[in-house]
Design an enzyme around this catalytic site. Structure first.
Site, PDB file in Angstrom:
ATOM      1  N   ASP A 194       0.033   5.083   0.929  1.00  0.00           N
ATOM      2  CA  ASP A 194      -0.138   6.042   2.023  1.00  0.00           C
ATOM      3  C   ASP A 194      -0.234   5.322   3.358  1.00  0.00           C
ATOM      4  O   ASP A 194      -1.070   4.447   3.547  1.00  0.00           O
ATOM      5  CB  ASP A 194      -1.384   6.895   1.786  1.00  0.00           C
TER       6      ASP A 194
ATOM      7  N   ASP B 247       0.882  -1.159   0.000  1.00  0.00           N
ATOM      8  CA  ASP B 247       0.000   0.000   0.000  1.00  0.00           C
ATOM      9  C   ASP B 247       0.925   1.216   0.000  1.00  0.00           C
ATOM     10  O   ASP B 247       2.092   1.111   0.394  1.00  0.00           O
ATOM     11  CB  ASP B 247      -0.889  -0.043   1.248  1.00  0.00           C
TER      12      ASP B 247
END
Length: 183
Positions: A9, A7
């Protein structure tokens, strides 16, 4: 092939409840770029799967997202690494698309773009339960980092993925993975 899907952020860079809306707001965690480069140097492919509903909400443009990703790629390359693929979902949650995590669409797109079937040597690393759910849906091993929303996601992890690793940050995940990879 050994693959780690990250991922963005909250894992690679600081997250913001107000969204990362410009290159100036994008700040990688101190050790994340070096950690990505280490994975690549040790024979792992690295890909990114990131929900970016700020595009669908009109907070920033695709050009802004591409500028951020270009900067990320440049930093990783300067550190001696490589990012093999980046997938993003620009949709708002209410659009019920197939790509937004926790659905596995982006991970399947990465799999297709790399001409590779996800297996036991594939990891999904995230800071939320939806990252873990997407990874589990395609057969990835999973890890939750405590950065970003990770601490807030810890309570639901044992029921969802009791085998998931919990790591302080991306650098500690990479350290643990590379240590176990040699054993």
């Amino acid at each position: 092939m050994k693959l780690v899907i990250l991922d963005r952020d909250g894992v690679i860079n600081r997250d913001s409840e107000a969204y990362i809306k410009s290159l100036g707001e994008w700040h990688p965690y101190p050790d994340s770029i070096r950690a990505i480069a280490r994975l690549h140097q040790k024979g792992w492919k690295v890909a990114i799967a990131t929900n970016q509903s700020g595009i669908g909400r009109g907070y920033y443009t695709l050009d802004t997202l591409e500028a951020i990703h270009d900067r990320l790629i440049d930093l990783v390359e300067q550190a001696g690494g490589e990012i093999s693929a980046i997938a993003y979902c620009p949709h708002r949650p209410e659009e019920a698309c197939e790509c937004r995590k926790p659905k596995p669409g982006m991970l399947l797109d990465i799999q297709k773009s790399l001409n590779f079937k996800v297996c036991d040597e594939c990891w999904m690393v995230g800071d939320s339960l939806r990252d873990i759910q997407a990874g589990l849906a395609v057969g990835c091993r999973t890890a939750l980092v405590e950065t970003g929303n990770g601490i807030d996601s810890l309570d639901g992890l044992p029921q969802l993925a009791p085998e998931a690793w919990v790591c302080r940050d991306l650098a500690s995940f990479v350290e643990q993975l590379l240590h176990n990879d040699h054993n």
